[in-house]
Each structure stands twice: as C-alpha cells, then as structure tokens.
Design a protein around this motif. Structure first.
Motif, mmCIF file in Angstrom:
data_model
loop_
_atom_site.group_PDB
_atom_site.id
_atom_site.type_symbol
_atom_site.label_atom_id
_atom_site.label_comp_id
_atom_site.label_asym_id
_atom_site.label_seq_id
_atom_site.Cartn_x
_atom_site.Cartn_y
_atom_site.Cartn_z
ATOM 1 N N GLY A 198 -26.126 -10.261 9.753
ATOM 2 C CA GLY A 198 -24.838 -9.639 9.490
ATOM 3 C C GLY A 198 -23.705 -10.627 9.662
ATOM 4 O O GLY A 198 -23.893 -11.845 9.551
ATOM 5 N N THR A 199 -22.519 -10.096 9.962
ATOM 6 C CA THR A 199 -21.324 -10.936 10.115
ATOM 7 C C THR A 199 -20.536 -10.480 11.336
ATOM 8 O O THR A 199 -20.377 -9.280 11.572
ATOM 9 C CB THR A 199 -20.433 -10.847 8.857
ATOM 10 N N ILE A 200 -20.053 -11.458 12.112
ATOM 11 C CA ILE A 200 -19.243 -11.171 13.299
ATOM 12 C C ILE A 200 -17.918 -11.918 13.157
ATOM 13 O O ILE A 200 -17.907 -13.133 12.897
ATOM 14 C CB ILE A 200 -19.955 -11.612 14.586
ATOM 15 N N LEU A 201 -16.814 -11.208 13.322
ATOM 16 C CA LEU A 201 -15.486 -11.816 13.328
ATOM 17 C C LEU A 201 -14.938 -11.733 14.750
ATOM 18 O O LEU A 201 -14.723 -10.640 15.271
ATOM 19 C CB LEU A 201 -14.545 -11.088 12.360
ATOM 20 N N SER A 259 -4.325 -15.053 15.250
ATOM 21 C CA SER A 259 -4.127 -16.349 14.592
ATOM 22 C C SER A 259 -5.399 -17.174 14.477
ATOM 23 O O SER A 259 -5.485 -18.069 13.632
ATOM 24 C CB SER A 259 -3.079 -17.164 15.360
ATOM 25 N N LYS A 260 -6.400 -16.902 15.333
ATOM 26 C CA LYS A 260 -7.597 -17.747 15.314
ATOM 27 C C LYS A 260 -8.839 -16.897 15.098
ATOM 28 O O LYS A 260 -8.986 -15.828 15.703
ATOM 29 C CB LYS A 260 -7.719 -18.525 16.627
ATOM 30 N N LEU A 261 -9.707 -17.399 14.251
ATOM 31 C CA LEU A 261 -10.925 -16.663 13.903
ATOM 32 C C LEU A 261 -12.138 -17.559 14.045
ATOM 33 O O LEU A 261 -12.142 -18.707 13.581
ATOM 34 C CB LEU A 261 -10.840 -16.164 12.452
ATOM 35 N N THR A 262 -13.164 -17.016 14.695
ATOM 36 C CA THR A 262 -14.491 -17.634 14.643
ATOM 37 C C THR A 262 -15.406 -16.646 13.926
ATOM 38 O O THR A 262 -15.645 -15.538 14.415
ATOM 39 C CB THR A 262 -15.036 -17.923 16.049
#
Length: 719
Positions: free
Chosen positions: A193-196, A125-128
């Motif tokens: 890059g990208t971090i989820l 439910s939560k993303l940073t």
C-alpha cells in the motif's frame, strides 16, 4: 526509518515534471481547504483498491515538534516507475486513460486531474511517502519538502523586473528542486500500500476540526451504492475521546424521512422516473431521457419531528443534496464552512428568493443523493476546484430537474396542510353542532329528571354553554387568521409588482425630469422673445404633457397604499391602455416596442383595481424581458366575450417559451431571466390573482409563430 539508517542508503533524487495537460491546471491553489485535502488523499486510496484507510492525528493541538498526520492505506501501492512517472508528474493522464482500477475490484476511479498529491501541502510542509506493491520485496521512500518550493516562488517574485533574465544568472524552476528517495531492505515483504507521513503541520486540529473531517468523510461513499464485495473503510485515530479508534461508516437516512422519493432510470428503455403530484398523491412516472443523461435520484424530506430524531441519532444536521459519480461523491464536498448558513448552494435550492414564503422548503429540510455515472452523464463535468460543475446546458438542465422534484414535494406538503386546515375547520363546526345537540339532550333530561339532579344538570348546561362559546370564538379567530394570511400574501404580491414597477418608474422619472430641465433651460435663457413666442407655446405644452405623465406614474405608485379588499367597476380597456400608453410608453420607446390593444372599450369588470393592474403589469414586464434581443418588438392584447366569459390573449414576439417549460412557467421561483433580474415570482403571482377571480391562465400557441409567446386568460364576466 531512522536518520542513521537513511545515511547508509544511496541517495537518489527525483524531480517533478509536467504532463502536456498541466497547462490547464492551477496546481495547489485548486485545493484551498485542509478537509478537501484529506478528501483528495483518501480518494486516491480508493482508486488504489484500498479496503482500509487509516488517518492518524498525532499531537496536533497544540502543535509541537512531534506533530504528525499519518495516512495509511492497504491499496496496490506503487512500483518505482509509478512513483517516478505518475506521482512526480503533474497532471498525469493515466487515470484519464484508464477509468477503472485493477481487477478484481474494477472500481471507477475518481482522480482525473493529477493534482491530489498537492493536497499534502495543505496539511503540512514535509512529507515522507512510503509505498510497496504486494509482489515487491522492499518498500520505496520519497521525501518532499514543500518549503523549498515556497522559497523558490518567493525568491522569483522578489526579483526586480528583468533581473531574472540577467546575463550570467541561472533561473531556477519548479522542476529543478530535488526530492530524495531511497529503497528499504530487500527482505521486507510485509504489507503493501501507501503511507503518507506528514510533518511540520500547518494548523492545529481541534476536536471540532476532526469531527467535521469525520462528518465529511462519512459522505465519501454513496449510502445507496454501498461497496459490499470490496468494502472501503476509513478509520480515524486521534487523542480525543470517542475518536481514538473510530470507524467511519456511511449513514442511513430513510428510516427517519417524512417523505421518500426514489427515482430510477432505465438504460435499456432510455427512460427517467420523475415524481409528479396529481390528484392529492405523489406519484412516480416514466418520462423520456433528459438532456443531462440518466440518473438515479434519492430525495428525502424531513419535518420538524423527523429532524429532531435524525439529530438525536447521528448528531449532524440535515444539509441538502449531494452528487455522486459511480458511487463516490463529486461535489459539493468538504465544505470549508462549518456554519450551514455559509455553505455552498450550487443547486440553487436556497437561492430561490423569498424561500420562506408559500410553503417553500430548503436544504435544511432535505437530504438527497444524485447518482451519476461516467457512462450516462458525460456532459456533467466537475470543475477542477471540486466545488462546482461546469456551467453548461446539461448542468443547468439537471438543476432544473432537481428543483422541479423538490417542488412536487412542496405541492404535496401544501395539499396536506390545506387538508388539515379544512379538517380543522370542519371539526370545529361539527363540534359546535355536537355541543348544541348535547345541550338539547341535557334540557330534555332535565325535564324528566328528579329535582335533586337539576342542580348538577344546570352545571353541565352552563359548562356546555361556556365550551360552545369557546369553540365559536375559535371558529371566528380561525377565520380571521385565514383572512390575515390571505392579506399578507396579497401584500407580498403587491410588493413584488412594486419592485418591478419601481425600477421602470425611476427610469420614467429620470427621463421626464431630463426633458423638463432642457425645456426649462430654453425658457430661462431666451424668454421673453416675441420671435420665439410660437416655440414657447410648443415647449409649454410639452412640459405640461411631461408632468401629466409623471403624475400618472405617481398615481400608479400610490395604488400600493390601497387595500386589496376594495372592489369597484373597472373598464378593462382603459386599465390596459393606461399601462400601454401612459405608464410603459417611455420603456417601449427606449426598447423599440410597439403595443397593440384590441378590446371593446365598454367592457367592465367588478374587482379590485390594484390586483388587475398587478396582473397586466407583470405580463408586460415579462414581455419586455423576452423582447430584449428583438429589434422590432410587439406586445399585443386582444379580447372577446364567449359564454359569459372574457377571453383575453396577451402576446409578444419575443424569445418564446420552450415546450419543456410550459408546465413549469407558473411555478414560484421558476425563471429563465435571472440575469435580467427575474425572480420567478411574477407569473406565479399572475396565476394566483387570476384564480382568485375564478379565472384561468395558460400558455397557448403563439400568435407570432414561429417566435413569441401567448397567454390565454379566461375571466368570469358579468357586465
């Protein structure tokens, strides 16, 4: 970043917006499975020129406050403008406008719909989100709390009808929800890059769940178009043994396959390779470009020993054909069902009815890879839900092509089995002859041998006699087994014909009983009445005729209780005429079909009546389907005797047979009338029945040009 440091940065907010194309999308509901969700996120990393994607599962079984999934890539990352104008815009068209990733990778990007970000919601439910370009000095962070969107949805749905438009009530929208973002320190140049980082995980991840994720992710990159110059690697980290730091690699299949077919296409020549089984061999030939475009197709068949070796090596099951576009899997991928029996069969390999009969192979025997490209296969369009293709002529043509190539393997396997069967029978007969020769030799030796050897020679002779008896019994048993196999096939053919006829017979019975009931009611309400005596005679005659028709139908059904081994003299004219005039007349009348029979009424064939009725019953049934949209249908059968052969032409003025289908029309499970109940078995049965009579059947030019179809049947004729 800690909560304390977050408070020190200026709080800013972003809202989701909608691209003009978003009306075509159904949002998060298109991604309904968490394995699919992982796939979508990893494919985004591929599009971002990542070399490595790391997926870390933290404390996910059981779930607790520390449970997380972290997905990190070393791709190009995003500028703030990218985050604002692409990530936060649903249905953004940037990838549709630019179909390749930046230099020097120039990958064909896979994302076109702009819905991949919703995959996160399936995981937690939560993303940073953290992202950074290589030429930037700081990371950008964005928080999204999907529970707020769910709460808003529930709030709006719970309002009574009309209240949401109340006088002073402001209605909240999806785009009103704020998503906090902030920037890191200016001197944080490390990495890109990208971090989820996903929290409030929705479901536990067991060891089996992660193993299945690994299995599906291993299929992401085509094994035939590996990315060598700029490799794409996936690494899994979890608490489970063997997956604490596991690199996922595409699998290699070819070394285990029993039969391998690799078909290429040529853009320059506009030709497509196909596999054709001819003269006992599986050959490759060039044909014209197909309607679906040019493809490369790798198809591998595994027999039981090969499947065991494959399972031992990779610990996964063989599971059919996958489709790739520009080297990355399209569909079907990320199957929601771990059970093979419940997985999708979008190519129809296992939907071919009665797939266990007559040497049919299914997806558990095959591995295949269809290689599409954007450039060469524009008409093949993946459905938005990632689980199928749009049903158009190109997709249907590709499915037919794939099934036909599988059928060429089936013909090869059938031929191999037939050769083994013949060799076995030949070897058994040869063994009998060899044993007789050895017995004769022993007898000759015994005549000249010393008496002390006679007893041993007698034992040898006795053993040879027993062995010869065993071999002879094996030959008898083998012959009996062959006969039983033929009888089972014949029974199967009869059941197929019975299924077709039963539907028609039910309609006939309903019609007949309806007529009789109406006439009986007339009698019941008016008899006796001298004034209506003439009318009563007409009705009585009609009731009698209706019951005669019904009795003929019952007699026709009862023939299925007979054996196929009973041969008799059959008047071919009377047999076909009975089908036309008595059995199928109600159906002909209902569908405005006229029948025509031009055949000498003295022609006699010595054969099994049921088998002949099966042949013409299926031909008539086929014609009725072909005449479905014709106002004035005609079914015609004519015949002549030439060179001691009966040549029949069976025709209708229906939709006809496309030239591309003529060579496939007699193949089992090939059908163009599935919506009308066609199973693709009738004409296969007809061909086998006729060939059993040492006859032939082929499609020729239609008698009703430019429409219709004509079958030419040639049968040996002795009477």
């Amino acid at each position: 970043m800690s909560k304390q440091s977050k408070k020190k940065v200026q709080e800013n907010f972003l809202n989701f917006n909608f691209d003009i194309s978003a009306y075509r999308l159904l949002g998060r509901e298109l991604i309904t499975d968490r394995i699919t969700a992982l796939f979508e996120i990893v494919k985004n990393s591929y599009d971002a020129n990542a070399n490595l994607v790391e997926i870390e599962f933290i404390s996910l079984n059981p779930l607790n406050d520390t449970s997380k999934i972290i997905i990190k890539d070393d791709g190009i990352g995003m500028y703030f403008e990218d985050l604002r104008d692409r990530w936060m815009v649903i249905g953004t068209s940037s990838k549709r406008r630019n179909r390749t990733s930046p230099e020097p990778y120039l990958r064909k990007v896979t994302g076109k719909k702009g819905i991949g970000r919703f995959a996160v919601d399936l995981l937690g439910s939560k993303l940073t989100l953290s992202t950074k370009r290589k030429d930037e000095n700081r990371w950008i962070y964005l928080e999204t709390d999907w529970t707020k969107y769910n709460e808003l949805e529930e709030q709006q749905l719970s309002l009574p009808l009309g209240m949401e438009e109340g006088a002073n009530k402001k209605k909240d929208f999806f785009t009103d929800i704020k998503n906090r973002y902030w920037f890191g320190k200016n001197d944080d140049k490390a990495g890109h890059g990208t971090i989820l980082e996903i929290e409030d995980i929705n479901d536990p991840w067991t060891e089996d769940d992660i193993k299945r994720a690994c299995k599906e992710l291993a299929r992401l990159v085509s094994p035939n178009k590996g990315i060598q110059k700029y490799p794409f690697n996936i690494r899994i980290k979890s608490e489970y043994e063997g997956m604490k730091d596991l690199e996922i690699k595409p699998l290699s299949y070819i070394e285990f396959a029993t039969i391998s077919i690799e078909l290429k296409s040529s853009k320059e020549k506009e030709t497509q390779e196909i596999a054709v089984f001819e003269n006992g061999k599986l050959l490759k030939k060039d044909t014209v470009k197909q309607s679906f475009g040019l493809i490369d197709f790798y198809l591998y068949y595994f027999d039981q020993p090969a499947k065991r070796k494959f399972k031992e090596k990779f610990n996964i099951d063989i599971d059919g054909i996958k489709i790739y576009r520009d080297g990355i899997i399209t569909t079907p991928f990320a199957e929601t069902e771990a059970d093979q029996n419940k997985q999708k069969d979008i190519l129809g390999i296992d939907k071919r009815r009665y797939s266990g009969f007559f040497d049919k192979i299914n997806s558990r025997d095959l591995l295949g890879f269809v290689e599409l490209t954007d450039e060469n296969n524009a008409g093949l369009i993946e459905a938005t839900n990632r689980q199928d293709f749009l049903d158009n002529k190109e997709w249907r043509s590709l499915k037919d092509f794939i099934i036909d190539q599988i059928h060429q393997i089936e013909k090869c396997l059938k031929n191999n089995k037939e050769q083994i069967r013949k060799n076995t029978k030949s070897n058994l007969n040869r063994a009998t002859a060899d044993l007789s020769g050895i017995k004769t030799l022993v007898k000759e030796v015994k005549e000249t041998a010393p008496k002390e050897l006679h007893e041993k020679l007698q034992l040898i002779d006795s053993s040879l006699s027993k062995l010869q008896g065993t071999v002879n019994k094996s030959i008898v048993d083998y012959t009996k087994l062959e006969e039983e196999s033929k009888q089972k096939e014949s029974l199967y053919f009869s059941l197929v014909s019975l299924q077709t006829y039963a539907a028609m017979f039910s309609h006939m019975t309903k019609h007949t009983i309806g007529h009789v009931l109406r006439d009986a009611e007339y009698f019941s309400s008016r008899f006796p009445n001298e004034k209506l005596e003439g009318r009563f005679k007409v009705i009585s005659s009609r009731i009698y005729d209706e019951f005669l028709t019904l009795r003929k139908g019952v007699d026709f059904m009862l023939k299925y209780a007979q054996t196929d081994n009973e041969f008799e003299d059959i008047n071919i004219h009377d047999l076909i005429n009975n089908l036309f005039i008595s059995i199928y007349k109600p159906t002909f009348d209902l569908n405005h079909i006229k029948s025509e029979l031009i055949l000498d009424d003295k022609l006699i064939l010595h054969y099994n009546k049921k088998a002949l009725e099966d042949i013409f019953d299926n031909l008539i049934s086929n014609s009725i389907k072909a005449l479905k949209t014709v106002k004035e249908g005609i079914i015609k059968c004519s015949g002549v005797i030439e060179n001691k052969k009966l040549i029949l032409k069976f025709s209708d003025n229906g939709l006809g047979i496309h030239s591309d289908d003529r060579f496939r029309i007699f193949e089992i499970f090939f059908t163009k009338t599935a919506e009308d109940g066609g199973a693709g078995i009738g004409l296969y049965m007809v061909k086998n029945r006729i060939e059993a009579m040492q006859g032939t059947i082929e499609v020729t030019d239609s008698e009703f040009k430019p429409n219709g179809a004509t079958f030419k049947i040639v049968l040996p004729f002795k009477k």
